[in-house]
Design an enzyme around this catalytic site. Sequence first.
Site, PDB file in Angstrom:
ATOM      1  N   ASP A  13     -72.180   0.834  55.637  1.00  0.00           N
ATOM      2  CA  ASP A  13     -70.846   0.429  55.233  1.00  0.00           C
ATOM      3  C   ASP A  13     -70.184  -0.143  56.493  1.00  0.00           C
ATOM      4  O   ASP A  13     -70.630   0.138  57.612  1.00  0.00           O
ATOM      5  CB  ASP A  13     -70.086   1.661  54.719  1.00  0.00           C
ATOM      6  CG  ASP A  13     -68.653   1.340  54.356  1.00  0.00           C
ATOM      7  OD1 ASP A  13     -68.421   0.313  53.675  1.00  0.00           O
ATOM      8  OD2 ASP A  13     -67.750   2.103  54.747  1.00  0.00           O
ATOM      9  N   ASP A  15     -66.203  -0.573  57.256  1.00  0.00           N
ATOM     10  CA  ASP A  15     -65.011   0.165  57.695  1.00  0.00           C
ATOM     11  C   ASP A  15     -65.261   1.673  57.638  1.00  0.00           C
ATOM     12  O   ASP A  15     -65.561   2.218  56.588  1.00  0.00           O
ATOM     13  CB  ASP A  15     -63.817  -0.209  56.812  1.00  0.00           C
ATOM     14  CG  ASP A  15     -63.516  -1.701  56.863  1.00  0.00           C
ATOM     15  OD1 ASP A  15     -63.501  -2.268  57.964  1.00  0.00           O
ATOM     16  OD2 ASP A  15     -63.314  -2.301  55.780  1.00  0.00           O
TER      17      ASP A  15
END
Length: 177
Positions: A13, A15
């Site tokens: 991922d 953020d």
Amino acid sequence: MNSKKQNKALFLDRDGVINIDKQYVCKIEDFEFMDGIFSLLRYFQELGYLLVIVTNQSGIGRGYYTQKDFDILTAWMLERFKQEGIDIKKVFHCSHAPEVSCQCRKPNPKMILDAQKEFDIDLASSCMIGDKKSDIDAGKNAKVGKTIFVSRGDCDDLKGADFCVSNIKDIAKIIKR
């Protein structure tokens, strides 16, 4: 019979894993790499993993920033990785707001499955690292071999992940040479 060896991948991922999650990061000046991310990704690269980013970017769908803003920031991020000797194979992103019924938004596995097809990835030998339940669920839904949850606190709640760390530097202890 095809004896060609498939690739293994580290799905990340963005953020909260690659950079500090400051909510809807879309400008270079607001982007702050997580402490230890460069050494962690070099470690996985040395182990033979392809590095693939899979990220929900609902700020585009919500009108907080544009696709162009995302593209500029992504190009800058990829260049910084390149300067650090890190080869990110591709960044897959979902630009839809959560209320849009799309197939690409995590926890749906589409971004991971698209990467699997494009890069001939053996999902069972791969890992997914995320800081939200939707990241872990996307990994599980795609049948990724190991899921690792990055917690902002303690690891009492694994969010369904196989492993939990409160510091990304600890991930190398889970995936050994």
